[in-house]
Design an enzyme around this catalytic site. Structure first.
Site, short mmCIF file in Angstrom:
data_model
loop_
_atom_site.label_atom_id
_atom_site.label_comp_id
_atom_site.label_asym_id
_atom_site.label_seq_id
_atom_site.Cartn_x
_atom_site.Cartn_y
_atom_site.Cartn_z
N GLY A 280 72.27 28.01 57.81
CA GLY A 280 70.73 27.81 57.92
C GLY A 280 70.45 27.12 58.97
O GLY A 280 70.20 27.28 60.11
N ARG A 281 70.64 25.60 58.65
CA ARG A 281 70.36 24.59 59.63
C ARG A 281 71.10 24.72 60.81
O ARG A 281 70.30 24.32 61.97
CB ARG A 281 70.80 23.10 59.07
N CYS A 347 46.89 11.92 52.09
CA CYS A 347 46.46 10.69 51.29
C CYS A 347 47.78 10.25 50.58
O CYS A 347 47.31 10.24 49.20
CB CYS A 347 45.32 10.93 50.59
N1 LLP Z 1 73.78 28.84 51.27
C1 LLP Z 1 73.33 28.32 50.05
C2 LLP Z 1 73.76 28.90 48.63
C3 LLP Z 1 72.44 27.33 49.98
O1 LLP Z 1 71.88 26.72 48.96
C4 LLP Z 1 72.12 26.75 51.43
C5 LLP Z 1 71.02 25.68 51.60
C6 LLP Z 1 72.37 27.25 52.46
C7 LLP Z 1 73.61 28.30 52.23
C8 LLP Z 1 72.26 26.68 53.78
O2 LLP Z 1 72.55 25.65 53.99
P1 LLP Z 1 72.44 24.89 55.37
O3 LLP Z 1 73.38 25.67 56.14
O4 LLP Z 1 71.18 25.09 55.94
O5 LLP Z 1 72.88 23.59 55.40
N2 LLP Z 1 65.69 21.28 52.37
C9 LLP Z 1 66.91 20.72 52.59
C10 LLP Z 1 67.90 21.49 52.69
C11 LLP Z 1 68.33 22.25 51.35
C12 LLP Z 1 69.35 23.08 51.63
C13 LLP Z 1 69.45 24.07 50.42
N3 LLP Z 1 70.62 24.77 50.41
C14 LLP Z 1 66.55 19.68 54.21
O6 LLP Z 1 65.60 19.64 54.73
O7 LLP Z 1 67.73 19.11 54.45
#
Ligand code: LLP
Length: 419
Positions: A280-281, A347
């Site tokens: 994702g990120r 706030c």
């Molecule tokens: N697959 C699963 C099952 C996940 O739970 C997640 C992310 C991903 C893939 C993708 O992960 P990435 O490649 O984006 O690291 N809100 C938090 C991040 C939460 C991630 C939750 N799961 C932040 O802003 O850092």
């Protein structure tokens, strides 16, 4: 250098997104506004795919990082599949032209309706997270006269060495099936006649900056794959989840896509299963900035505050995880720098976007909060009855509005005052 570093650059001391001045976007669409670079999104995706080119693989973009239809549509066109965690995300993928046959469905709480809809849509695989879910999917598939493709999300009990809220691969976390229970659950799945075992899955956390936890997870997952094979259970794919981090702070040095891929490819050398990933990120984080304007400068006894028009409801990461995002002036001037608390109008004392940032500011200035493409807009809220920001995707010299700023009346349109 990340894709974002080349997409957001200064020309004559003013910040551009590709060939469009951020000033022009602010003038046309207002602030706060998320701005994404199509080139950066594309090159992050292509870079990921190229790194794994030596092995058959499928990238399933984790929709939660940024679910805008334009972004999903772009990745679909590049060949991406999708990792979803709700029926809502599935609806978005389909609305954006994504292929349901490339959707994997993760998450610990899939409802009956979500499972039914996913079976009817013909998704690629359910990443099953508990014995009860396995039974539920089997029952619903039977009712629909279908066979559900499943993969077990195993919890490899590996420390991802990341923020505790975004670590998911430890025994103490709610995610996945306990490592020691996986074999027995696979045997159970084999006996259920409306299930087809398709793969194995793990995801140990997000914003990982080291390779070692990934290598450890691969090793643990492969040990299980061997055990399954000896039991006569063959898999079509191995899904290693997402989690690859990006560089938020200048002094951080997250592992590169090449190092990450090399470690994984080494681990799976000789295996014939298709590799799957759920980044994702990595695909969207550096491709976006949050554009905001300085409303007031307020000098305090202790600290100086720059009150901007974006807030924790627009970008929650600093408030929730004490996350650090680079904040840069859209117009860079050679003036003397001072330390500023960059705060929003909400706030809450936790409503900060950056602390002690050395900037030369005046009221009315535009700022860009960098690396905001992932978990920015997707985690935004309407707290303090603030309309969500507009989103713009830049493609060369064109800036396309990809989400209108919310209107205030829409925020309370579903509310009912009893007669
Ligand atoms: N697959 C699963 C099952 C996940 O739970 C997640 C992310 C991903 C893939 C993708 O992960 P990435 O490649 O984006 O690291 N809100 C938090 C991040 C939460 C991630 C939750 N799961 C932040 O802003 O850092």
């Amino acid at each position: 250098m990340s894709a974002g570093d080349t997409a957001f650059t200064y020309r004559h001391n003013t910040l551009f997104a590709e060939d469009v001045a951020l000033h022009d976007i602010a003038r046309q669409h207002g602030t706060p506004c998320y701005v994404y670079s199509k080139t950066a999104l594309t090159s992050a995706y292509r870079g990921f795919a190229a790194a794994f080119a030596p092995h058959a693989h499928l990238i399933c973009y984790a929709v939660k990082a940024n679910p805008n239809l334009a972004i999903l549509n772009l990745f679909a066109k590049l060949g991406s599949g999708f990792d979803i965690v709700s029926g809502g995300e599935m609806a978005r993928v389909i609305a954006a032209g994504g292929d349901p046959g490339k959707i994997v469905f993760s998450g610990v709480g899939k409802t009956e309706t979500e499972i039914r809809d996913a079976l009817n849509a013909g998704i690629l695989c359910f990443n099953v997270e508990s014995p009860s879910e396995l039974e539920r999917i089997n029952r619903i598939a039977g009712e629909l006269n279908k066979v559900a493709p499943v993969s077990l999300r195993v919890n490899p009990d590996v420390d991802a060495k990341t923020h505790p809220y975004i670590a998911t691969g430890l025994k103490e976390n709610k995610f996945g099936v306990a490592y020691g229970d996986a074999l027995a659950l696979y045997r159970r799945a084999r006996d259920l006649k409306n299930l087809k075992i398709d793969g194995i899955d793990c995801h140990i956390g997000s914003q990982l900056t080291e390779v070692a936890p990934f290598s450890a997870a691969v090793e643990r997952v492969l040990a299980l794959v061997h055990a399954l094979n000896s039991d006569g259970i063959e898999l079509a794919h191995i899904d290693l989840g997402g989690g690859l981090g990006i560089q938020y702070e200048p002094e951080e040095a997250p592992c590169s896509i090449e190092e990450y891929a090399a470690a994984i490819l080494k681990g799976v050398a000789g295996r014939k299963e298709t590799l799957m990933f759920e980044p994702g990120r990595y695909l969207v984080g550096d491709a976006g900035v949050l554009l905001t304007r300085v409303e007031y400068l307020k000098r305090g006894e202790d600290r100086n505050f720059a009150i901007v028009d974006a807030a924790m409801n627009d970008l929650m990461r600093p408030a929730l995880y004490q996350a650090w995002h680079d904040i840069v002036p859209v117009d860079s001037r050679p003036n003397a720098l001072e330390a500023w608390e960059i705060v929003g109008p909400v706030c809450e004392s936790g409503d900060f976007l950056g602390r002690g940032r050395k900037l030369a500011l005046k009221e009315g200035d535009l700022l860009a909060i960098r690396s905001a493409g992932a978990y920015g807009m997707s985690m935004s809220s309407n707290y303090n009855t603030r309309a969500r920001a507009a989103e713009v995707m830049v493609d060369g010299a064109n800036a396309h509005l990809i989400r209108k700023r919310e209107t205030l009346s829409a925020l309370y349109a579903n509310e009912i005052v009893p007669k």
